[in-house]
Design an enzyme around this catalytic site. Structure first.
Site, PDB file in Angstrom:
ATOM      1  N   HIS A  78      15.104 -27.918 -32.181  1.00 14.63           N
ATOM      2  CA  HIS A  78      15.278 -26.713 -32.612  1.00 14.63           C
ATOM      3  C   HIS A  78      15.121 -26.693 -34.149  1.00 14.63           C
ATOM      4  CE1 HIS A  78      17.971 -23.679 -33.977  1.00 14.63           C
ATOM      5  NE2 HIS A  78      17.313 -22.866 -33.214  1.00 14.63           N
ATOM      6  N   GLU A 122      11.287 -26.691 -35.249  1.00 18.42           N
ATOM      7  CA  GLU A 122      10.805 -25.461 -34.799  1.00 18.42           C
ATOM      8  C   GLU A 122      11.070 -24.674 -36.127  1.00 18.42           C
ATOM      9  OE1 GLU A 122      12.255 -21.610 -33.557  1.00 18.42           O
ATOM     10  OE2 GLU A 122      12.797 -22.941 -31.951  1.00 18.42           O
ATOM     11  N   HIS A 123      12.406 -24.666 -36.793  1.00 17.44           N
ATOM     12  CA  HIS A 123      12.506 -23.772 -37.890  1.00 17.44           C
ATOM     13  C   HIS A 123      11.696 -24.212 -39.015  1.00 17.44           C
ATOM     14  CE1 HIS A 123      16.514 -21.371 -37.014  1.00 17.44           C
ATOM     15  NE2 HIS A 123      15.845 -21.725 -35.881  1.00 17.44           N
ATOM     16  N   GLU A 134      23.491 -19.751 -37.526  1.00 16.61           N
ATOM     17  CA  GLU A 134      23.062 -19.760 -36.142  1.00 16.61           C
ATOM     18  C   GLU A 134      24.273 -20.184 -35.072  1.00 16.61           C
ATOM     19  OE1 GLU A 134      19.365 -19.932 -33.131  1.00 16.61           O
ATOM     20  OE2 GLU A 134      19.020 -20.839 -34.975  1.00 16.61           O
TER      21      GLU A 134
END
Length: 415
Positions: A52, A55-56, A132
């Protein structure tokens, strides 16, 4: 109900990348995605969250573009660029007018091939991801699903959170990220899917040129999770409402019994007419949100029911849900209800696939999980062939009391 106005094609490039397209000539847009077979399932307890986080970071600058230029690259022509990470897949996708498809492919290829992973940007993005995480932890209706996955798949990578943990994200290093990319972002794991007003030969040329840096590797050798028996995990937090998930491991994507489970999921907890909604919300009035859901993966799946209710009503809600599950094991669904549910499911599927983005998603997942393509009519026929007896068999297997696990996130002093 026939769908005959789209054309499917597939090509495997010499480096191993697969390109699948669905030409829909009556639209003016194209959705294109680069799908990589990698996700939180490829992680461990030390690097949890790396898929993840990568991906950022792909949007934070390449050797050719700054982060700002990446953001403007497609938005400046009315397009959309984004990405998401799942348990087994990561996708970088764009939705643009057909005339801007070359730009979309170039931008996606650039961020996948040439991202710099600048140390300063890495530090900033770690703080973003931790925020997040904080949001998830303070949103119990989201947090409960992470906890439920962990309980249903204990001691297995499928139980790991997609976003990771504060410490594991903080500990990620640039070299660790580069090593992870070299192992997992390989041509064999990449599927380029495009749906819309697209010519297969055109996108082949674009992908061959833009993705030439990727070389072959190996597909993941996933270990299937061990069966999970019944149990209950109760966690107290500061929420006002109780949040409950219960369910079990289910079928893989390629298992044809998934069509029967799709029908059961629709009947049980999809929409206001579902049994759970009508009973728990409409009849008893003890929940605002109540639904069921399913997820299909390479070698397993997940069936779950979620309910949010007052802390004093946990046992009442659970008793009502278990009664609905038990009823499906012992009493045949009527012919009328079965036909109504099939019609609802088929209608939902068809409506969800009106846009090019959803068509692109379907195209990619069929290639990744099935290495094949099935038309809409094939899918509708699979749904139509499901019988009452098959639903009884699936219910008896999956809803057995010895395999249902329950995760409860409740306020202090709730019963």
């Amino acid at each position: 109900m026939k769908i005959t106005d789209s054309i499917y094609q597939k090509t495997r490039l010499t480096n191993g990348i697969r390109v699948v397209t669905e030409q829909i000539p009556y639209v003016r847009s194209v959705s294109v995605g680069a799908w990589i077979v990698v996700g939180s399932r490829d992680e461990n307890t030390k690097n949890n969250g790396i898929s993840h986080y990568i991906e950022h970071m792909m949007f934070k600058g390449t050797s050719n573009q700054t982060a700002s230029e990446i953001a403007q690259s497609l938005e400046s022509v009315g397009g959309h660029l984004n990405a998401f990470t799942g348990k087994e897949l990561t996708c970088y996708y764009a939705h643009v007018l057909d005339e801007h498809l070359p730009r979309a492919v170039e931008v996606i290829a650039d961020i996948l091939s040439n991202s710099t992973f600048d140390e300063a940007e890495m530090g900033k993005e770690k703080r973003v991801v931790i925020e997040e995480l904080n949001t998830i932890n303070e949103t119990p209706e989201e947090l409960i699903h992470d906890l439920f996955w962990y309980d249903v798949f204990p001691n297995h990578a499928l139980g790991l959170s997609i976003v990771g943990k504060r410490q594991t994200v903080s500990d990620l290093s640039r070299q660790g990220i580069l090593d992870y990319l070299a192992e997992n972002y390989t041509a064999d794991r990449i599927v380029i899917a495009a749906a819309g007003n697209v010519q297969h030969d055109e996108i082949l040329k674009l992908v061959e040129r833009a993705f030439e840096k990727f070389s072959s590797g190996t597909l993941p050798n996933y270990q299937a999770p061990s069966p999970r028996g019944t149990g209950r995990n109760i966690i107290e937090n500061g929420s006002i409402q109780a949040h409950v998930c219960l369910g079990t491991q289910a079928y893989p994507y390629r298992d044809r019994r998934k069509f029967g489970l799709l029908i059961l999921n629709t009947l049980l907890g999809s929409g206001m007419s579902s049994r759970l909604f009508q009973n728990i919300r409409e009849k008893h009035g003890i929940a605002y949100s109540i639904y069921s859901y399913i997820d299909f993966m390479f070698d397993t799946g997940l069936f779950g029911v979620y309910v949010g209710t007052d802390g004093q009503n946990i046992d009442v809600a659970l008793d009502l849900i278990h009664k609905e599950l038990a009823l499906l094991k012992t009493t045949s669904v009527s012919a009328e209800e079965l036909e109504r549910t099939k019609s609802q499911l088929k209608g939902n599927l068809m409506l969800s696939l009106e846009g090019t983005s959803s068509r692109m998603n379907r195209l990619a997942k069929m290639e990744i999980y099935l290495e094949d393509h099935y038309s809409f009519d094939d899918t509708l026929n699979e749904i139509e062939r499901i019988t009452v007896d098959e639903l009884l068999g699936i219910s008896s297997e999956l809803f057995s009391e010895d395999r249902i696990f329950t995760t409860i996130l409740k306020p202090p002093n709730a019963t």
